[in-house]
Design an enzyme around this catalytic site. Structure first.
Site, short mmCIF file in Angstrom:
data_model
loop_
_atom_site.label_atom_id
_atom_site.label_comp_id
_atom_site.label_asym_id
_atom_site.label_seq_id
_atom_site.Cartn_x
_atom_site.Cartn_y
_atom_site.Cartn_z
N THR A 129 0.86 -1.12 -0.03
CA THR A 129 -0.14 0.03 0.18
C THR A 129 1.07 1.29 0.20
O THR A 129 1.63 1.50 0.85
CB THR A 129 -0.85 0.00 1.08
OG1 THR A 129 -1.72 -1.12 1.12
CG2 THR A 129 -1.79 1.09 1.14
N GLU A 159 -3.38 -5.28 -2.38
CA GLU A 159 -3.89 -6.28 -1.57
C GLU A 159 -5.09 -6.00 -0.89
O GLU A 159 -5.20 -4.73 -0.42
CB GLU A 159 -2.80 -6.93 -0.71
CG GLU A 159 -2.18 -6.07 0.33
CD GLU A 159 -2.85 -5.81 1.40
OE1 GLU A 159 -3.88 -6.56 1.84
OE2 GLU A 159 -2.58 -5.15 2.11
N PHE A 160 -5.98 -6.84 -0.59
CA PHE A 160 -7.20 -6.45 0.23
C PHE A 160 -7.55 -7.55 1.32
O PHE A 160 -8.69 -8.06 1.52
CB PHE A 160 -8.53 -6.34 -0.61
CG PHE A 160 -8.34 -5.50 -1.92
CD1 PHE A 160 -8.28 -3.94 -1.65
CD2 PHE A 160 -8.29 -5.68 -3.21
CE1 PHE A 160 -8.39 -3.03 -2.53
CE2 PHE A 160 -8.19 -4.78 -4.12
CZ PHE A 160 -7.96 -3.47 -3.72
N LEU A 161 -6.25 -7.88 1.97
CA LEU A 161 -6.41 -9.28 2.81
C LEU A 161 -7.22 -8.52 4.19
O LEU A 161 -6.58 -7.73 4.54
CB LEU A 161 -5.01 -9.70 3.09
CG LEU A 161 -4.31 -10.16 1.90
CD1 LEU A 161 -3.28 -10.85 2.29
CD2 LEU A 161 -5.15 -10.91 1.06
N LYS A 215 -7.08 0.96 -2.78
CA LYS A 215 -6.65 0.42 -1.41
C LYS A 215 -6.91 1.38 -0.22
O LYS A 215 -7.67 1.22 0.86
CB LYS A 215 -5.27 -0.18 -1.09
CG LYS A 215 -5.13 -0.80 0.21
CD LYS A 215 -6.03 -1.84 0.64
CE LYS A 215 -5.65 -2.16 1.97
NZ LYS A 215 -4.33 -2.85 2.15
N LEU A 261 -20.69 -1.94 11.72
CA LEU A 261 -21.62 -1.13 12.48
C LEU A 261 -21.55 -1.45 14.03
O LEU A 261 -22.68 -1.27 14.75
CB LEU A 261 -22.87 -0.95 11.77
CG LEU A 261 -23.00 -0.04 10.77
CD1 LEU A 261 -24.45 0.16 10.12
CD2 LEU A 261 -22.56 1.31 10.83
N CYS A 271 -2.97 -1.40 9.32
CA CYS A 271 -3.39 -0.98 8.08
C CYS A 271 -4.17 0.38 8.23
O CYS A 271 -3.78 1.22 7.88
CB CYS A 271 -4.23 -2.03 7.29
SG CYS A 271 -3.13 -3.24 6.56
N LYS A 274 -2.71 3.64 9.98
CA LYS A 274 -1.44 4.46 8.99
C LYS A 274 -1.84 5.00 7.60
O LYS A 274 -1.30 5.68 7.11
CB LYS A 274 -0.46 3.66 9.22
CG LYS A 274 -0.25 2.03 8.47
CD LYS A 274 0.25 2.16 7.18
CE LYS A 274 0.29 0.58 6.64
NZ LYS A 274 0.58 0.74 5.35
N ARG A 342 -0.20 -4.61 16.66
CA ARG A 342 0.36 -3.20 16.34
C ARG A 342 -1.00 -2.08 16.45
O ARG A 342 -2.13 -2.38 16.02
CB ARG A 342 0.52 -3.20 14.87
CG ARG A 342 2.04 -3.79 14.54
CD ARG A 342 2.30 -4.02 13.20
NE ARG A 342 1.33 -4.87 12.46
CZ ARG A 342 1.23 -5.05 11.02
NH1 ARG A 342 2.03 -4.30 10.27
NH2 ARG A 342 0.48 -5.74 10.39
#
Length: 447
Positions: A129, A159-161, A215, A261, A271, A274, A342
């Site tokens: 990213t 990536e979309f993990l 992303k 929600l 992710c 940051k 993290r």
């Protein structure tokens, strides 16, 4: 002739991608500059906890009985360059120290190390990213520094993990986005992803900037949705409403949807926090900072939730200082089915209470070792029961399934007081109250 794949970086993204590419039938060579990571992977062990990844590694890592042998590891850039037709760059882009912007040093280092070894036609595919504009810069770098010149092409494939679902998301993605500049690059990536495309995964072809923006845009939208319901939780606290019922009611509108929600102590991990900050920083550099000013408030709402949980705990203990109070904390990771701490809201709340004098004991099913490294001064227990033992209050801060299935009566027998705060709105209030607990959740003052 079958394509050969390389993967640069074997962290969360890279290790998963390498194993998945082997599962899809490709010969894969993965590189990392950290010898300990390589040694662990060669033993068929992932460098982090991710459901299903260890099993996938052992299915394909060379040297295991009955393994396909399609997945190998190296620290040699020359070997990597000679081996691969398609090189996936999967290194980290953390937040730059003291700034909002991304630290691009790992990406830049990977390209600088790889380029001199690209002597023939190759496709380098960025998955990290990155700030929009990075791909244009790196494409020019490859053309200038690779011996193959313009035959060393670049593509961008974000990536979309989701942590906890990374193996599934790689093998059966809900979409595949590729930023390309040539038919050859598109053809190669269609070949790489032929299996999921055949299964129906949409294949979206874009230019470089759009691929980079997808992303960060997706993460910004998810962060906005989470912070929106947490803002509604603040209003419900003030007005005496029930944010869980509010979320249920608005979630029936298919324009809004029910996902993301659940009000609570907010998002964390490597992710979302940051990425939205880096997005704001890059928009400022492009002169479009006003377009993303709303993300500052999203970030602010998210961080405020942690302090509000601390204050809720203080009030539940009588409103005085935490000094001498024993606090049992269930959860350390930023989300369940992960060992990632993290920017974890759970660990942040535990740490704040500890720094204010509370005697905090934490238990997490998978994140204990990482939590100890980040916050060694907290107390840690080997089970939920031991974390709660003698506690004046219990905080549920990560929504692990194990915690939803706890025996409330057994926990009540060892706790000093039956008071639980549900920081994730994930427990069943009636079950806990039947066992004699005082139950309180964020945004539900009367529930």
């Amino acid at each position: 002739m079958a394509l050969k794949i390389t993967v640069i970086g074997t962290g969360y993204l890279g290790a998963t991608h390498a194993a998945a590419m082997a599962e899809l039938g490709f010969e894969v060579l993965a590189l990392d500059v950290v010898p300990e990571k390589i040694e662990k992977l060669e033993r068929g062990e992932a460098p982090m906890y991710e459901p299903g990844l260890d099993e996938l590694l052992r299915k394909h890592v060379a040297g295991f009985e009955d393994s396909s042998g399609r997945l190998r590891f190296t620290q040699d850039w020359a070997e990597l360059g000679a081996f691969g037709d398609v090189h996936f760059v999967c290194v980290n882009t953390p937040q730059r120290h003291g700034e909002y912007a991304s630290d691009m040093s790992y990406v830049d280092s990977a390209f600088a190390s790889l380029a001199p070894h690209l002597h023939g036609p190759a496709l380098v595919v960025g998955k990290s990213t990155v700030p929009v504009g990075t791909a244009d810069r790196l494409a020019a770098y490859l053309a200038a520094h690779a011996p193959a010149g313009e035959d060393a092409e670049l593509a961008w494939n974000p990536e979309f993990l989701r942590e906890g679902f990374a193996v599934k998301d790689t093998l059966h993605p809900d979409r595949i986005v590729v930023g390309v500049r040539s038919e050859r690059a598109e053809k190669l990536l269609r070949e790489v992803y032929a299996t999921p495309i055949a299964e129906g995964s949409p294949f979206v072809i874009t230019d470089f900037p759009t691929a980079e923006l997808v992303k960060t845009s997706a993460n910004s939208f998810l962060a906005t949705k989470i912070s929106f319901i947490n803002a509604m939780a603040e209003v419900c606290e003030a007005a005496g409403g029930d944010v869980a019922k509010l979320a249920e009611a608005i979630g029936y509108d298919d324009r809004i949807g029910k996902k993301f929600l659940r009000a609570g102590i907010g998002f964390g991990g490597g992710c979302l926090p940051k990425d939205i900050r880096a997005f704001m920083a890059r928009a400022g550099e492009l002169g479009a900072d006003q377009a993303l000013t709303f993300l500052r408030e999203i970030d602010s709402i998210n961080m405020r939730q942690r302090g509000q949980m601390v204050e809720l705990a203080r009030q539940a203990l009588g409103g005085g200082p935490f000094l001498g109070k024993r606090v049992g904390v269930l959860g350390a990771t930023f989300k369940p089915d992960s060992d990632d701490v993290r920017d974890s809201p759970a660990l942040n709340v535990a740490g704040q209470i500890h720094l204010q004098g509370g005697q905090v004991t934490v238990y997490d099913p998978k994140g204990m070792d990482n939590a100890r490294r980040v916050f060694p001064t907290l107390g840690y227990a080997d089970s939920a029961l031991d974390a709660v033992r003698g506690a004046d209050i219990v905080l549920h801060l990560t929504e692990w399934r194990e915690f939803r299935e706890l025996d409330e009566e057994a926990l009540g027998e060892v706790a000093a007081a039956r008071v639980i705060l549900d920081g994730r709105n994930a427990l069943d209030p009636e079950r806990w109250r039947k066992a004699g607990w005082t139950y309180r959740a964020m945004g539900r003052p009367k529930a």
